[in-house]
Write a protein that holds these residues in place. Structure first.
Motif, PDB file in Angstrom:
ATOM      1  N   LEU A  44       4.340  10.740 -13.977  1.00 12.11           N
ATOM      2  CA  LEU A  44       3.621  11.771 -13.199  1.00 12.11           C
ATOM      3  C   LEU A  44       2.120  11.491 -13.188  1.00 12.11           C
ATOM      4  O   LEU A  44       1.478  11.514 -12.132  1.00 12.11           O
ATOM      5  N   MET A  45       1.571  11.238 -14.369  1.00 16.23           N
ATOM      6  CA  MET A  45       0.126  11.029 -14.457  1.00 16.23           C
ATOM      7  C   MET A  45      -0.299   9.744 -13.757  1.00 16.23           C
ATOM      8  O   MET A  45      -1.391   9.673 -13.177  1.00 16.23           O
ATOM      9  N   ALA A  46       0.562   8.739 -13.798  1.00 14.65           N
ATOM     10  CA  ALA A  46       0.241   7.495 -13.088  1.00 14.65           C
ATOM     11  C   ALA A  46       0.192   7.752 -11.579  1.00 14.65           C
ATOM     12  O   ALA A  46      -0.700   7.249 -10.872  1.00 14.65           O
ATOM     13  N   GLY A  47       1.129   8.540 -11.109  1.00 14.32           N
ATOM     14  CA  GLY A  47       1.130   8.877  -9.688  1.00 14.32           C
ATOM     15  C   GLY A  47      -0.122   9.642  -9.289  1.00 14.32           C
ATOM     16  O   GLY A  47      -0.749   9.342  -8.259  1.00 14.32           O
ATOM     17  N   TYR A  48      -0.510  10.585 -10.120  1.00 10.81           N
ATOM     18  CA  TYR A  48      -1.733  11.345  -9.808  1.00 10.81           C
ATOM     19  C   TYR A  48      -2.970  10.449  -9.858  1.00 10.81           C
ATOM     20  O   TYR A  48      -3.914  10.639  -9.081  1.00 10.81           O
ATOM     21  N   ALA A  49      -2.974   9.511 -10.785  1.00 11.28           N
ATOM     22  CA  ALA A  49      -4.130   8.603 -10.885  1.00 11.28           C
ATOM     23  C   ALA A  49      -4.291   7.817  -9.585  1.00 11.28           C
ATOM     24  O   ALA A  49      -5.407   7.689  -9.056  1.00 11.28           O
ATOM     25  N   VAL A  50      -3.184   7.306  -9.076  1.00 13.94           N
ATOM     26  CA  VAL A  50      -3.233   6.551  -7.821  1.00 13.94           C
ATOM     27  C   VAL A  50      -3.694   7.456  -6.676  1.00 13.94           C
ATOM     28  O   VAL A  50      -4.584   7.102  -5.886  1.00 13.94           O
ATOM     29  N   GLY A  85     -11.100  -7.561  -3.894  1.00 17.81           N
ATOM     30  CA  GLY A  85     -10.103  -8.606  -3.652  1.00 17.81           C
ATOM     31  C   GLY A  85     -10.029  -9.574  -4.812  1.00 17.81           C
ATOM     32  O   GLY A  85      -8.934  -9.965  -5.254  1.00 17.81           O
ATOM     33  N   LEU A  86     -11.189  -9.945  -5.319  1.00 18.15           N
ATOM     34  CA  LEU A  86     -11.204 -10.871  -6.462  1.00 18.15           C
ATOM     35  C   LEU A  86     -10.576 -10.215  -7.698  1.00 18.15           C
ATOM     36  O   LEU A  86      -9.883 -10.876  -8.473  1.00 18.15           O
ATOM     37  N   LEU A  87     -10.825  -8.937  -7.833  1.00 15.34           N
ATOM     38  CA  LEU A  87     -10.274  -8.232  -8.990  1.00 15.34           C
ATOM     39  C   LEU A  87      -8.740  -8.224  -8.955  1.00 15.34           C
ATOM     40  O   LEU A  87      -8.091  -8.253 -10.009  1.00 15.34           O
ATOM     41  N   LEU A  88      -8.195  -8.221  -7.737  1.00 17.86           N
ATOM     42  CA  LEU A  88      -6.734  -8.213  -7.629  1.00 17.86           C
ATOM     43  C   LEU A  88      -6.109  -9.477  -8.217  1.00 17.86           C
ATOM     44  O   LEU A  88      -4.943  -9.474  -8.604  1.00 17.86           O
ATOM     45  N   PHE A  89      -6.892 -10.541  -8.266  1.00 11.11           N
ATOM     46  CA  PHE A  89      -6.359 -11.781  -8.835  1.00 11.11           C
ATOM     47  C   PHE A  89      -6.094 -11.654 -10.335  1.00 11.11           C
ATOM     48  O   PHE A  89      -5.466 -12.523 -10.922  1.00 11.11           O
ATOM     49  N   LYS A  90      -6.614 -10.604 -10.927  1.00 13.12           N
ATOM     50  CA  LYS A  90      -6.380 -10.412 -12.364  1.00 13.12           C
ATOM     51  C   LYS A  90      -4.901 -10.196 -12.676  1.00 13.12           C
ATOM     52  O   LYS A  90      -4.461 -10.356 -13.814  1.00 13.12           O
ATOM     53  N   VAL A  91      -4.171  -9.816 -11.653  1.00  8.90           N
ATOM     54  CA  VAL A  91      -2.733  -9.615 -11.855  1.00  8.90           C
ATOM     55  C   VAL A  91      -2.038 -10.946 -12.115  1.00  8.90           C
ATOM     56  O   VAL A  91      -1.088 -11.032 -12.897  1.00  8.90           O
TER      57      VAL A  91
ATOM     58  N   GLN C  42     -22.430   2.246  -6.817  1.00  9.00           N
ATOM     59  CA  GLN C  42     -21.346   2.623  -5.906  1.00  9.00           C
ATOM     60  C   GLN C  42     -20.247   1.563  -5.903  1.00  9.00           C
ATOM     61  O   GLN C  42     -19.053   1.890  -5.954  1.00  9.00           O
ATOM     62  N   TRP C  43     -20.661   0.310  -5.856  1.00  6.81           N
ATOM     63  CA  TRP C  43     -19.652  -0.754  -5.898  1.00  6.81           C
ATOM     64  C   TRP C  43     -18.901  -0.724  -7.229  1.00  6.81           C
ATOM     65  O   TRP C  43     -17.704  -1.011  -7.297  1.00  6.81           O
ATOM     66  N   GLY C  44     -19.647  -0.396  -8.275  1.00  2.47           N
ATOM     67  CA  GLY C  44     -19.001  -0.277  -9.589  1.00  2.47           C
ATOM     68  C   GLY C  44     -17.934   0.805  -9.598  1.00  2.47           C
ATOM     69  O   GLY C  44     -16.853   0.617 -10.168  1.00  2.47           O
ATOM     70  N   VAL C  45     -18.224   1.920  -8.951  1.00  3.56           N
ATOM     71  CA  VAL C  45     -17.242   3.007  -8.878  1.00  3.56           C
ATOM     72  C   VAL C  45     -16.012   2.560  -8.087  1.00  3.56           C
ATOM     73  O   VAL C  45     -14.865   2.823  -8.483  1.00  3.56           O
ATOM     74  N   ILE C  46     -16.266   1.872  -6.980  1.00  5.78           N
ATOM     75  CA  ILE C  46     -15.124   1.376  -6.186  1.00  5.78           C
ATOM     76  C   ILE C  46     -14.278   0.406  -7.011  1.00  5.78           C
ATOM     77  O   ILE C  46     -13.038   0.493  -7.035  1.00  5.78           O
ATOM     78  N   LEU C  47     -14.960  -0.496  -7.692  1.00  6.15           N
ATOM     79  CA  LEU C  47     -14.227  -1.468  -8.523  1.00  6.15           C
ATOM     80  C   LEU C  47     -13.441  -0.769  -9.627  1.00  6.15           C
ATOM     81  O   LEU C  47     -12.329  -1.186  -9.957  1.00  6.15           O
ATOM     82  N   ALA C  48     -14.035   0.268 -10.190  1.00  5.47           N
ATOM     83  CA  ALA C  48     -13.321   1.004 -11.249  1.00  5.47           C
ATOM     84  C   ALA C  48     -12.052   1.641 -10.692  1.00  5.47           C
ATOM     85  O   ALA C  48     -11.000   1.633 -11.356  1.00  5.47           O
ATOM     86  N   ALA C  49     -12.143   2.190  -9.484  1.00  4.57           N
ATOM     87  CA  ALA C  49     -10.958   2.791  -8.870  1.00  4.57           C
ATOM     88  C   ALA C  49      -9.898   1.737  -8.581  1.00  4.57           C
ATOM     89  O   ALA C  49      -8.693   1.958  -8.818  1.00  4.57           O
ATOM     90  N   VAL C  50     -10.350   0.588  -8.084  1.00  5.16           N
ATOM     91  CA  VAL C  50      -9.395  -0.503  -7.823  1.00  5.16           C
ATOM     92  C   VAL C  50      -8.763  -0.979  -9.125  1.00  5.16           C
ATOM     93  O   VAL C  50      -7.547  -1.250  -9.185  1.00  5.16           O
ATOM     94  N   LEU C  54      -4.920  -1.091 -10.149  1.00  6.65           N
ATOM     95  CA  LEU C  54      -4.345  -2.345 -10.632  1.00  6.65           C
ATOM     96  C   LEU C  54      -3.578  -2.116 -11.940  1.00  6.65           C
ATOM     97  O   LEU C  54      -2.487  -2.678 -12.149  1.00  6.65           O
ATOM     98  N   GLY C  55      -4.158  -1.285 -12.778  1.00  6.68           N
ATOM     99  CA  GLY C  55      -3.485  -0.955 -14.032  1.00  6.68           C
ATOM    100  C   GLY C  55      -2.164  -0.248 -13.794  1.00  6.68           C
ATOM    101  O   GLY C  55      -1.153  -0.549 -14.444  1.00  6.68           O
ATOM    102  N   VAL C  56      -2.182   0.672 -12.864  1.00  9.37           N
ATOM    103  CA  VAL C  56      -0.941   1.386 -12.532  1.00  9.37           C
ATOM    104  C   VAL C  56       0.083   0.407 -11.947  1.00  9.37           C
ATOM    105  O   VAL C  56       1.279   0.484 -12.259  1.00  9.37           O
ATOM    106  N   PHE C  57      -0.402  -0.495 -11.115  1.00  7.06           N
ATOM    107  CA  PHE C  57       0.499  -1.495 -10.537  1.00  7.06           C
ATOM    108  C   PHE C  57       1.165  -2.326 -11.633  1.00  7.06           C
ATOM    109  O   PHE C  57       2.364  -2.608 -11.592  1.00  7.06           O
ATOM    110  N   ASN C  58       0.379  -2.680 -12.611  1.00  8.15           N
ATOM    111  CA  ASN C  58       0.929  -3.456 -13.727  1.00  8.15           C
ATOM    112  C   ASN C  58       1.973  -2.649 -14.494  1.00  8.15           C
ATOM    113  O   ASN C  58       3.019  -3.181 -14.897  1.00  8.15           O
ATOM    114  N   LEU C  59       1.694  -1.367 -14.661  1.00  4.28           N
ATOM    115  CA  LEU C  59       2.646  -0.486 -15.333  1.00  4.28           C
ATOM    116  C   LEU C  59       3.957  -0.418 -14.550  1.00  4.28           C
ATOM    117  O   LEU C  59       5.061  -0.479 -15.126  1.00  4.28           O
ATOM    118  N   LEU C  60       3.817  -0.305 -13.245  1.00  2.00           N
ATOM    119  CA  LEU C  60       5.009  -0.270 -12.395  1.00  2.00           C
ATOM    120  C   LEU C  60       5.798  -1.565 -12.524  1.00  2.00           C
ATOM    121  O   LEU C  60       7.034  -1.559 -12.583  1.00  2.00           O
TER     122      LEU C  60
END
Lengths: 233, 709, 212
Positions: A44-50, A85-91, C42-50, C54-60
């Motif tokens: 639930l909390m993960a969904g709300y976070a997203v 986009g670059l951050l997504l590569f962390k996956v 502002q970019w930092g806030v956006i990156l934090a949200a992303v 990403l963390g949630v995606f990893n959890l999934l």
């Protein structure tokens, strides 16, 4: 879309009571049902976070400018988009290094905010607050009050210094044995532990007070539900 | 020799006396005289330098016990019997040389210890060619044998052939360890000369007084010649059929009594020359310092050494350490390498079956018998080849090794933790705590009211009330709500009256949260307050929820600098700042009041730090959990204040409700809360006292149990 | 992978530059610097949200793999997905402030969290009772005494208020206020100093939490 309160209240109350009792049963030991509840709660909390991240930041700051003005918006969001986009590569384990740039940026900005806030919001004002009781220019205070303020100020100054001394880790090497702090710092640090114990004791007591209120609220909810059932039947 | 010297005071006594006439010390031993030809000096030397060996000495490996036993069994030297022909040697040197003598010779006792397999080997296994090849191989300089065995072949043979069972004097053994050690050039030249065939016996010179070279004590000497190597030599000679063990050289006393010419030139020799040393007398430089054979804490080398000897000692000490390290009992690795070469050399002496095997008395091996001999086998943790193990170890030793291996394996295995009996009482205690608190809560909820409302005037509450009262009509208030569901009840109790007062003034709230849950709880908080206080606040008309602000301090600082750019939308996706009530709001300073509601002390501190400078301190208030109050007090009590007011916990909430005469959520819970908190205090005090008593009772017992261990 | 420009020297440079700009913009009131600082924040806030997404995606991803590969734990992961889909669908489709979503908060999230807090409360009390048994020291005694006295001073004892214990001007309250403030102020200064020092170390590349 709305739901009628009586039905929702009854059903919700039953679910709430059931969940409360199941979580309380955790005191007897871990079991299957409690785990199910915890996993569901995390989901639930993960969904709300997203949801909240997307609604509050990502959509308005990354997508909305683009929708509003494709050219100007693209220029506006180019850098954060690339960084995201670059951050997504962390996956990916293979390309995760590409995300380092974004992380480095995030760390740099975050630390600067932390340093600035700590200096301006805590270090300067608190050091000033330690000194201020000894400011004799405070003529507005009566003589008796001034003495009281100075005594309190001295105690606070002493307590602050000895507490800080406890966190002084500088040690001098010794010919025999491991490095050790200077003796007078050791003594101050030892006294500082009294102040730390009192401070942490007060914080801990506050935590217990909050817990007591939570317990009373849960008991009240259970009682209210019982009353609701009695009224309903 | 018509006198005997007292071993205690060193004075001369008539030979017939059994007790010293000067110090009353016993001159003759009580025990029976050892067999003829054995040197009692060995025993004296041993007892002088170290503790006597006991048959059941538990901590010594068998190989060391065997070597010691060989030495002690052969204690037969009687100086009186030797008469005038006793070689003129200082006592200490005599001791050592007797040991070496015994080591290099093969005594009858050694012969008795020969096991069956070796007898069979002697009988017929080895052909003449094999014997010859063994002998050749043993004497080959290229063979990687330890350097202590690598002395001149001719010398070694000479020694082995010249020693007798009666007078097993050894040529200056100090040549052996001094090889390859950095002596000065003169010494090296002399040594090379000796290696080229200088036979001490042929020189006819007296034995040099090597008493000066005293860096080795007997223990070191014994390790210099481990019994297996000694046995290898012995066995080789036996296999070759030499009768040298019984053939006694007649000229032995002569060569031992003369100093070889190459030794005359030794540095430091001058003071020895020309002096007549009496038999059994300590060297002159020791006379007056220590009586002969008197036990002393000082070692000979510490007493008085010529400078050059001290230099030699310093030079050889590091080398000697290396040598001693290398002189550990022969490992099976060496034996395995050589197993194809010669069978007789593979058989180490120490693995011979023994009936008297010491029992371990300390450590994890306590109670095991004779595990140390198996150490090389076990420590390798690998199974030796079958044929080799059959050859090397007895069944008994193999059983011990297996037991040892099993012990080691067991040590490495994780053991399941047995369920402790304590777990249950502790769970019961936890349940008891819960039930007590819950019962108190139920009693409080059913029986209230029975408590008194807090009547005191809280400065913080008054400051907050004053700040709210000074708000203009229809104020716009920023609510920063960083709370979790667990603390919701307390935060509602804390803020109920405050928010109620604001709502009464027609406040419009802008909600923001730095945690995800807070965005949900903020909406709930306003709903609950509105409901309890009888307001009809709804989203849109009463408040606007900006939702979640990510990034921690980064987000806070960005929000403080330009909130409209950071969070332009509401949580439902609408343009936030275009609402009618927010037309004039573009920065923090435009808000009439900023109220931070949190139960997290770190968040509270961060908000203070990041909002600093963004708005006047008079417009910043905190409504926090009781646990955050101690952290915020330094900010509140600072001069000038960093926050306008801090109201904390249900108590401040109840005071606020009392002072504002609008009972709310805090007052509804207050009675029950006081009862539950009192129950909690009783439980903590009682439990701490009981556990303290238990601890004080158990602790001395534990100490008593630890002591014997 | 070949060592690229994204390795530590460049990353350190990025951290240093962004950090210095934000820090300077914090203390120096210069328009361009202030604007640049805000953009970075502002970019930092956006990156934090992303990063959060990403963390949630990893959890999934983790729960998805457990759902497929570990039958024993699949039911838990299934429950995780139920919760995730429920909040996402209810909150996303109906809105955060919808009554159904509010019911989800009121009757599911709050009861679970509040009940967990009660469990924690019991555990804390249990731990307190064993404090002196585990380690008998003067500081533990002071800690425990502070807790008990602080609790007692916050509630009237069945309607009775004792002058020494209760009231803002009581001796105990004064002692706690002064001694507690002194201790906490020392802790706050220590935390602030630690934050500054750690921040400077990371900014100048002595520590690299963002990877090599």
């Amino acid at each position: 879309m709305t739901f009628e309160l009586p039905f929702l209240e009854l059903l919700g109350g039953a679910v709430g009571v059931l969940l409360t009792l199941l979580v309380f049963s955790y005191l007897l030991g871990d079991h299957f049902l409690v785990r199910l509840i915890f996993y569901g709660y995390v989901g639930l909390m993960a969904g709300y976070a997203v949801l909240l991240s997307f609604n509050s930041v990502i959509y308005p700051l990354l997508f909305q400018p683009l929708l509003r003005d494709p050219v100007g918006g693209a220029i506006q969001i180019a850098v954060p988009l690339v960084l995201s986009g670059l951050l997504l590569f962390k996956v990916s384990t293979r390309f995760s290094i590409l995300g380092n740039l974004s992380l480095a940026f995030l760390v740099g900005v975050g630390l600067a905010a932390l340093i600035g806030g700590a200096i301006q919001g805590t270090l300067v004002p608190q050091i000033s607050a330690v000194i201020s009781p000894f400011d004799l220019a405070q003529a507005s205070l009566a003589a008796q009050d001034r003495i009281s303020v100075i005594v309190q100020g001295f105690l606070i100054l002493f307590g602050t210094v000895v507490t800080l001394s406890y966190f002084h880790y500088g040690a001098r090497p010794r010919a025999s044995g491991p490095p050790r702090r200077l003796e007078w710092i050791e003594t101050l640090g030892w006294m500082g532990q009294f102040f730390i114990a009192i401070a942490l004791g007060l914080i801990f007591a506050g935590l217990l007070k909050a817990g007591f209120v939570a317990l009373v609220e849960r008991a009240r909810t259970l009682l209210d539900f019982v009353n609701l059932i009695q009224q309903g039947f | 020799m018509d006198t005997q010297r007292c071993p205690m005071c060193g004075q001369a006594n008539p030979p017939h006396l059994e007790v010293c006439q000067y110090c009353q010390a016993r001159l003759k031993p009580l025990w029976s005289e050892p067999p003829e030809g054995k040197s009692s000096a060995i025993e004296e030397g041993i007892t002088k330098n170290k503790a006597p060996i006991q048959a059941d000495e538990p901590l010594l490996p068998d190989w060391l016990l065997s070597s010691r036993s060989q030495m002690t069994e052969g204690e037969a030297f009687n100086p009186e019997e030797l008469g005038e022909e006793t070689p003129i040697l200082p006592e200490g040197t005599q001791d050592r040389e007797d040991i070496l003598n015994e080591i290099f010779s093969g005594g009858a006792s050694a012969e008795e210890d020969v096991p069956e397999w070796l007898r069979s080997l002697r009988a017929g296994r080895m052909s003449d060619e094999e014997r010859q090849s063994q002998s050749d191989r043993f004497s080959e300089p290229e063979e990687p044998i330890p350097f202590w065995l690598d002395f001149d072949q001719g010398e070694a043979k000479d020694v082995s052939t010249e020693v007798s069972s009666e007078q097993r004097e050894v040529p200056p053994f100090t040549e052996v360890p001094f090889e390859e050690i950095g002596f000065d050039q003169e010494w090296l030249e002399l040594q090379s000369g000796a290696a080229q065939g200088l036979d001490l016996r042929e020189t006819g010179q007296a034995v040099p007084p090597f008493e000066g070279i005293e860096p080795f004590d007997l223990e070191e000497v014994s390790t210099l010649f481990p019994p297996d190597k000694y046995d290898e030599e012995k066995e080789t000679e036996i296999a070759e059929g030499k009768e040298t063990l019984t053939a006694l050289p007649t000229e032995e006393g002569d060569w031992m009594s003369e100093i070889p010419p190459w030794l005359e030139t030794l540095p430091g020799q001058e003071w020895v020359e020309g002096e007549t040393v009496e038999p059994e007398m300590p060297p002159e430089f020791l006379q007056g310092v220590v009586p002969p054979f008197v036990e002393t804490d000082e070692t000979l080398s510490e007493i008085e050494f010529p400078a050059w000897l001290a230099d030699v000692e310093r030079t050889i000490e590091p080398e000697l350490d290396t040598v001693i390290e290398g002189l550990t009992p022969p490992t099976d690795e060496v034996l395995i390498e050589e197993k194809d070469q010669e069978v007789s050399r593979q058989e180490p002496q120490e693995i011979l079956p023994k009936e008297e095997i010491p029992i371990e008395v300390v450590g994890p091996l306590h109670g095991l018998r004779g595990v140390l001999p198996a150490e090389p086998l076990v420590a390798e943790q690998k199974k030796p080849a079958k044929a080799l193990s059959e050859l090397l170890v007895t069944e008994k030793q193999r059983a011990q090794a297996e037991l040892f291996l099993k012990l080691i394996e067991e040590e490495g295995k994780p053991k399941p933790i047995p369920p402790t009996k304590r777990a249950k009482p502790h769970t019961l205690w936890k349940v008891l705590i819960f039930l007590s608190l819950f019962a108190a809560a139920m009693v409080g909820l059913i029986l209230r009211p029975f408590s008194s409302v807090p009547q005191e005037l809280s400065v913080a509450v008054l400051d907050a009330m004053q700040a709210v009262n000074q708000l203009p009509a229809q104020p716009t208030i920023l609510l920063i709500v960083d709370i979790e569901g667990g603390d919701f009840a307390e935060m509602q109790a804390t803020t109920q009256a405050l928010l109620d007062q604001m709502m009464s003034r027609g406040a419009f709230f802008v909600l923001v949260s730095a945690n995800q849950n807070g965005a949900l709880q903020a909406d709930r908080l306003l709903r609950q307050v509105s409901q309890v206080s009888g307001h009809s606040y709804q989203p849109g008309s009463g408040w606007l929820n900006l939702g979640y602000l990510p990034g921690g301090v980064t987000g806070m600082q960005a929000f403080a600098q330009s909130m409209t750019d950071i969070l332009p939308n509401s949580v439902d996706g609408e343009a936030a700042w275009e609402a009618e009530r927010l037309q004039k709001i573009r920065s923090l300073a435009d808000f009439d009041l900023v109220l931070v509601i949190t139960e997290d002390s770190t968040r509270a501190r961060q908000w203070i730090e990041q909002l600093k400078g963004g708005l006047a301190e008079t417009r910043l208030m905190f409504a926090v959990s009781a646990q955050v109050e101690p952290v915020l007090l330094p900010y509140y009590q600072a001069d000038p204040r960093q926050v306008q007011s801090v109201i904390a916990g249900i108590r401040d909430g109840a005071i606020y409700e009392t002072q504002s005469a609008r009972p709310g959520w805090a007052m509804q819970l207050w009675d029950t809360y006081t009862l539950v908190a009192l129950t909690g205090v009783v439980l903590i005090s009682l439990g701490a006292f009981i556990y303290l008593l238990l601890g004080l009772l158990v602790r001395p017992k534990a100490k008593v149990e630890e002591k014997p261990a | 992978m070949k060592r690229s420009f994204l390795h530590s020297p460049f990353s350190t440079f990025v951290t240093l530059v962004t950090g210095l700009i934000v820090l300077l913009g914090y203390f120096i009131d210069f328009e361009m610097l202030r604007e640049l600082r805000f953009r970075f924040l502002q970019w930092g806030v956006i990156l934090a949200a992303v990063a959060l997404m990403l963390g949630v995606f990893n959890l999934l991803r983790v729960h998805w793999s457990r759902l497929r590969e570990s039958p024993a734990k699949a039911v838990y992961s299934f429950m995780f997905f139920v919760g995730f889909v429920l909040s996402l669908s209810v909150g996303g489709l109906l809105g955060i402030q919808n009554s159904l979503n509010r019911a989800l908060v009121d009757y599911v999230i709050v009861p679970i969290e509040a009940s967990l807090f009660v469990v924690i409360l019991v555990t804390l009390i249990y731990a307190l009772t064993r404090l002196l048994q585990n380690r008998l020291s003067v500081f533990n005694f002071v800690f425990l005494a502070t807790i008990i006295l602080s609790l007692l001073s916050s509630i009237p004892l069945l309607g009775i208020e004792i002058p020494f214990l209760h009231g803002r001007d009581s001796l105990l309250s004064l002692a706690f206020r002064v001694l507690g403030t002194a201790g906490v102020r020392g802790l706050l200064l220590g935390v602030a100093l630690g934050s500054v020092i750690t921040g400077i170390r990371v900014l100048f590349g002595l520590d690299r939490p963002y990877g090599e």
